[in-house]
Design a protein around this motif. Sequence first.
Motif, PDB file in Angstrom:
ATOM      1  N   LEU A 298       5.407  -3.770   7.591  1.00 23.18           N
ATOM      2  CA  LEU A 298       4.032  -3.920   8.061  1.00 23.18           C
ATOM      3  C   LEU A 298       3.850  -3.448   9.502  1.00 23.18           C
ATOM      4  O   LEU A 298       2.716  -3.338   9.978  1.00 23.18           O
ATOM      5  CB  LEU A 298       3.585  -5.383   7.964  1.00 23.18           C
TER       6      LEU A 298
ATOM      7  N   ARG B 127      -3.308  -0.759  14.250  1.00 24.06           N
ATOM      8  CA  ARG B 127      -4.388  -1.696  14.554  1.00 24.06           C
ATOM      9  C   ARG B 127      -4.389  -2.055  16.038  1.00 24.06           C
ATOM     10  O   ARG B 127      -5.455  -2.267  16.635  1.00 24.06           O
ATOM     11  CB  ARG B 127      -4.243  -2.982  13.722  1.00 24.06           C
TER      12      ARG B 127
ATOM     13  N   THR C 291      -4.411  -3.668   6.859  1.00 27.77           N
ATOM     14  CA  THR C 291      -5.042  -2.413   7.268  1.00 27.77           C
ATOM     15  C   THR C 291      -6.522  -2.591   7.544  1.00 27.77           C
ATOM     16  O   THR C 291      -7.074  -1.985   8.461  1.00 27.77           O
ATOM     17  CB  THR C 291      -4.858  -1.339   6.169  1.00 27.77           C
ATOM     18  N   SER C 292      -7.176  -3.451   6.758  1.00 27.28           N
ATOM     19  CA  SER C 292      -8.636  -3.533   6.817  1.00 27.28           C
ATOM     20  C   SER C 292      -9.193  -4.881   7.255  1.00 27.28           C
ATOM     21  O   SER C 292     -10.408  -5.022   7.409  1.00 27.28           O
ATOM     22  CB  SER C 292      -9.214  -3.207   5.433  1.00 27.28           C
TER      23      SER C 292
ATOM     24  N   ASP D 107      -2.720  -3.993   2.067  1.00 34.39           N
ATOM     25  CA  ASP D 107      -4.012  -3.417   2.438  1.00 34.39           C
ATOM     26  C   ASP D 107      -4.818  -4.375   3.312  1.00 34.39           C
ATOM     27  O   ASP D 107      -5.673  -3.943   4.087  1.00 34.39           O
ATOM     28  CB  ASP D 107      -4.824  -3.054   1.184  1.00 34.39           C
TER      29      ASP D 107
ATOM     30  N   VAL E 100       1.569  -0.295  10.116  1.00 35.88           N
ATOM     31  CA  VAL E 100       0.146  -0.594   9.937  1.00 35.88           C
ATOM     32  C   VAL E 100      -0.401  -1.348  11.148  1.00 35.88           C
ATOM     33  O   VAL E 100      -1.458  -1.017  11.688  1.00 35.88           O
ATOM     34  CB  VAL E 100      -0.063  -1.429   8.656  1.00 35.88           C
TER      35      VAL E 100
ATOM     36  N   THR F 198       2.887   3.570   3.196  1.00 34.74           N
ATOM     37  CA  THR F 198       3.148   2.661   4.314  1.00 34.74           C
ATOM     38  C   THR F 198       4.548   2.915   4.844  1.00 34.74           C
ATOM     39  O   THR F 198       5.536   2.676   4.147  1.00 34.74           O
ATOM     40  CB  THR F 198       3.029   1.194   3.875  1.00 34.74           C
TER      41      THR F 198
ATOM     42  N   ALA G 255       0.830  -1.190   0.000  1.00 33.58           N
ATOM     43  CA  ALA G 255       0.000   0.000   0.000  1.00 33.58           C
ATOM     44  C   ALA G 255       0.869   1.246   0.000  1.00 33.58           C
ATOM     45  O   ALA G 255       1.970   1.282   0.555  1.00 33.58           O
ATOM     46  CB  ALA G 255      -0.903   0.003   1.232  1.00 33.58           C
TER      47      ALA G 255
END
Length: 257
Positions: A216, A223, A153-154, A150, A219, A5, A2
């Motif tokens: 990562l 979270r 992230t989601s 991504d 990100v 990032t 992404a």
Amino acid sequence: MAKNTQIQKVTAADLELAAKESAGEVASIGGSAYFSTKSGVLAFDGAPVPDNQMAVVVLNHTFMNVYYKEDYDPDNTTPPDCYAFGSDLKTMGPGDDVEEKQNDTCQGCPMNEWGSGKGRGKACGNKVRVQLISAGNLENGRFKQFTDADHFTSAPVGLLNVPVTSVTGFAAYVKQLANSLSRPTWAVFTKVRVVPDAKSQFKVTFEPITQVPNELLGVLKARVTDAKSEAKTFAFVAKEDAPAPAAKGKRGAKKKY
């Protein structure tokens, strides 16, 4: 990967937090979808997880104490009579929404003492609730990480209640990551399995797969912040007050767990 990032490394503050989490877990020995481990079958949204195992990122964990006046009936999932969530075993206690508090704090509660339950056990069950996201697939024992950044992230957060008989193992896992790898749980890809056990029928086990790539970490750290905020709102609701289940995806769609 992404866009935007940022590459981040695990900081000294992160390691200090991991050490605190480890100490808390050692002391504990003695809005999301739920995983089930009923009868030793790992399932998500009612569907069994292949091979009873999954690859995840453990974002956060919260102590969870539950007390039922009557024997727990898995087919009649009513809320416990008294319960508490918290990150500090010394100060946690039932919230204002608990109508039948057994004590103001879990520490010192007569229902949380050894011998208060059947045999030498406790009447109050000391569990851990884990917040996690999927990290990839396990195919023939080999881990294949999701390549789309991504996703991390989601990806939806799943909740796994670690049973009393598996809390010691989870405690050891947190300590292992902090002491041997110098990493918090969210900086390591983790294999979660439900395996047979002679004494307790089954156990939930945790083991490291590999370290999360540095690209990562930024990100996932975000979270973690969201997960800790969500954990502050944990509560049990009566079955009739529970929200309606989310609509299932298209038939045949592959699940992320």
